[in-house]
Design a protein around this motif. Structure first.
Motif, short mmCIF file in Angstrom:
data_model
loop_
_atom_site.label_atom_id
_atom_site.label_comp_id
_atom_site.label_asym_id
_atom_site.label_seq_id
_atom_site.Cartn_x
_atom_site.Cartn_y
_atom_site.Cartn_z
N ILE A 109 0.84 -1.21 0.00
CA ILE A 109 0.00 0.00 0.00
C ILE A 109 0.87 1.25 0.00
N LEU A 110 1.93 1.26 0.80
CA LEU A 110 2.81 2.43 0.82
C LEU A 110 3.44 2.66 -0.54
N ALA A 111 3.84 1.58 -1.21
CA ALA A 111 4.42 1.73 -2.55
C ALA A 111 3.40 2.29 -3.53
N LEU A 112 2.14 1.85 -3.41
CA LEU A 112 1.08 2.39 -4.27
C LEU A 112 0.84 3.88 -4.03
N PHE A 113 1.10 4.33 -2.81
CA PHE A 113 0.97 5.75 -2.47
C PHE A 113 2.22 6.54 -2.86
N GLY A 114 3.17 5.89 -3.50
CA GLY A 114 4.36 6.60 -3.96
C GLY A 114 5.46 6.73 -2.93
N LYS A 115 5.36 5.99 -1.83
CA LYS A 115 6.39 6.03 -0.80
C LYS A 115 7.57 5.15 -1.21
N ARG A 116 8.75 5.50 -0.70
CA ARG A 116 9.93 4.66 -0.92
C ARG A 116 10.04 3.68 0.25
N VAL A 117 9.96 2.41 -0.08
CA VAL A 117 10.02 1.36 0.95
C VAL A 117 11.22 0.48 0.67
N PHE A 118 12.07 0.31 1.68
CA PHE A 118 13.27 -0.52 1.56
C PHE A 118 13.16 -1.71 2.51
N CYS A 119 13.75 -2.81 2.10
CA CYS A 119 13.69 -4.04 2.88
C CYS A 119 15.05 -4.29 3.55
N MET A 120 15.00 -4.57 4.84
CA MET A 120 16.21 -4.98 5.57
C MET A 120 16.18 -6.50 5.63
N LEU A 121 17.01 -7.13 4.81
CA LEU A 121 16.93 -8.58 4.61
C LEU A 121 18.30 -9.20 4.80
N LEU A 122 18.37 -10.27 5.60
CA LEU A 122 19.63 -10.97 5.81
C LEU A 122 19.52 -12.46 5.55
N SER A 123 18.45 -12.91 4.92
CA SER A 123 18.30 -14.33 4.60
C SER A 123 19.31 -14.75 3.54
N LYS A 124 19.61 -16.06 3.52
CA LYS A 124 20.48 -16.66 2.53
C LYS A 124 19.76 -17.87 1.93
N PHE A 125 20.14 -18.24 0.73
CA PHE A 125 19.48 -19.38 0.08
C PHE A 125 19.70 -20.65 0.87
N ASP A 126 20.87 -20.77 1.52
CA ASP A 126 21.20 -22.02 2.21
C ASP A 126 20.65 -22.10 3.63
N ASP A 127 19.80 -21.15 4.03
CA ASP A 127 19.23 -21.20 5.38
C ASP A 127 18.29 -22.39 5.54
N TYR A 128 17.55 -22.73 4.48
CA TYR A 128 16.54 -23.79 4.54
C TYR A 128 16.57 -24.59 3.24
N ASP A 129 15.82 -25.67 3.22
CA ASP A 129 15.53 -26.36 1.97
C ASP A 129 14.47 -25.55 1.23
N ARG A 130 14.84 -24.92 0.16
CA ARG A 130 13.94 -24.00 -0.54
C ARG A 130 12.97 -24.75 -1.45
N LYS A 131 11.73 -24.24 -1.52
CA LYS A 131 10.69 -24.78 -2.40
C LYS A 131 10.38 -23.75 -3.47
N ILE A 132 10.34 -24.16 -4.71
CA ILE A 132 10.22 -23.22 -5.81
C ILE A 132 8.95 -22.37 -5.71
N ARG A 133 7.84 -22.97 -5.27
CA ARG A 133 6.60 -22.20 -5.17
C ARG A 133 6.73 -21.06 -4.18
N LEU A 134 7.35 -21.35 -3.05
CA LEU A 134 7.54 -20.31 -2.04
C LEU A 134 8.49 -19.24 -2.53
N GLU A 135 9.51 -19.63 -3.28
CA GLU A 135 10.46 -18.64 -3.78
C GLU A 135 9.80 -17.73 -4.82
N VAL A 136 8.93 -18.29 -5.64
CA VAL A 136 8.19 -17.45 -6.59
C VAL A 136 7.29 -16.47 -5.84
#
Length: 373
Positions: A109-136
């Motif tokens: 919603i904030l992005a739709l209102f033209g706000k700048r939203v940044f993500c603080m993310l520290l996940s890695k691919f090797d943290d879990y067994d990844r599932k393609i559906r969830l990654e999409v």
């Protein structure tokens, strides 16, 4: 007439010492241009028992001051989070917890209102067994973000996997105040301070499966049988596996050598590390490992598994520590014995910590944020 400051909002579930460090540093560095606001859902963490220092340089808002951690339903959390963001009159937001439903819809919603939203993310691919559906699905919920504040290496690679190569990325997400840690420790960083011969091994970790403390105890048993005078191992932390860990310690006959110290607050951790020969973090899953920063601030070499996200940013084998497989207690024991018996090696690794501290200190967080702003 004074110029009105632009406002930037940072949201974490709960503010611990590291979050206070980062925003205090940012607020000091940008006092003439930005008003920094911190937002937390509750006053206590769902995961940690920490007591946070005061927010000296920025405004900290608690949206649900009377709620127990983890007790807030989606509708209440989403509505209050979105309402606060819109009423804040800010056009710039940094959100953690990108997979929380309230954050997913608020960021959209904030992005739709033209706000700048940044993500603080520290996940890695090797943290879990990844599932393609969830990654999409994850790649879709990350679309509202204008950029990412993350860490070097695998976290950055994971963002490129989800959002492509052209998305703005800055480093410095995981930082702490090195000066504050040293002040709390009340001692000089190694190789100064406590002599090599008087130091013990330390692990600072929750007592949960992913921290792999059972393997640490197994490694310590091998180490104990390989040296004449084994150094004690202090394990600082609390969690669901305490009884199981105590039983394992007893089975190895290590009750007088492996000491469970319970959850320690930040000053006690700093003082503990000031007396440590090495910090050991053998996790099978570790997005970063902030305690590595605390150890390096005190010149303490680290023995970590390659699963730790801090590896690319802060640790080099033979320079300021060693990296070992998480299922290799014999290898971990070898490094423990080596650090005990070779004082020159230990001193060289302790001195090697200093070259990585600029990446770990809060000015790196400020630099990363300003790059995105």
């Amino acid at each position: 007439m004074p110029t009105r400051l632009r406002k930037v909002v940072f949201l974490w579930e709960n503010f611990g010492p590291m979050h206070i460090d980062r925003l205090n540093a940012l607020a000091r560095a940008t006092a003439d241009a930005w008003q920094v606001v911190g937002v937390q859902w509750t006053g206590k963490s769902t995961t940690y028992e920490w007591v946070s220092p005061d927010a000296k340089n920025f405004n900290l808002v608690t949206l649900f001051p009377d709620a127990a951690p983890g007790s807030i339903g989606f509708a209440r959390k989403f509505w209050r989070t979105l309402s606060f963001c819109l009423k804040s009159k800010s056009d710039t937001f940094f959100f953690s917890h990108y997979n929380d439903a309230a954050i997913i819809f608020t960021s959209m919603i904030l992005a739709l209102f033209g706000k700048r939203v940044f993500c603080m993310l520290l996940s890695k691919f090797d943290d879990y067994d990844r599932k393609i559906r969830l990654e999409v699905f994850k790649s879709l919920i990350l679309l509202p973000y204008a950029g990412f504040l993350t860490n070097r290496g695998r976290s950055e690679d994971y963002i490129h996997f989800l959002r492509g190569r052209n998305v703005p990325i800055a480093y410095g997400h995981n930082t702490l105040s090195v000066g504050e840690i040293r002040s709390l420790a009340g001692a000089a960083p190694a190789p100064g301070g406590v002599p090599h011969a008087a130091r013990h091994f330390t692990a600072v970790s929750r007592l949960v499966p992913k921290k792999n403390l059972g393997v640490l105890v197994d490694a310590y048993a091998v180490y104990r049988n390989s040296v004449v005078s084994p150094r004690p191992l202090h394990i600082c932390g609390s969690g669901e596996l305490e009884a199981e860990l105590r039983a394992k310690i007893a089975a190895h006959g290590l009750e007088n050598l492996v000491i469970l110290r319970g959850f320690q607050q930040r000053p006690e951790i700093a003082q503990e590390l000031a007396q440590s020969l090495a910090l050991i973090l053998p996790s099978i899953e570790e997005q970063f490992g902030n305690v590595i920063i605390e150890a390096q601030a005190m010149g303490v070499p680290t023995l970590i598994s390659y699963n730790c996200g801090a590896l690319e940013t802060l640790v080099r084998s033979g320079v300021n520590g060693f990296v070992v497989e998480p299922d290799n207690p014999a290898g971990l024991a070898f490094f423990m014995q080596w650090l005990q018996e070779d004082t020159d090696l230990w001193e060289r690794l302790a001195l090697g910590c200093a070259q990585f501290l600029p990446r770990a200190d809060t000015p790196a967080f400020v630099e990363g944020v300003m790059k995105l702003l």
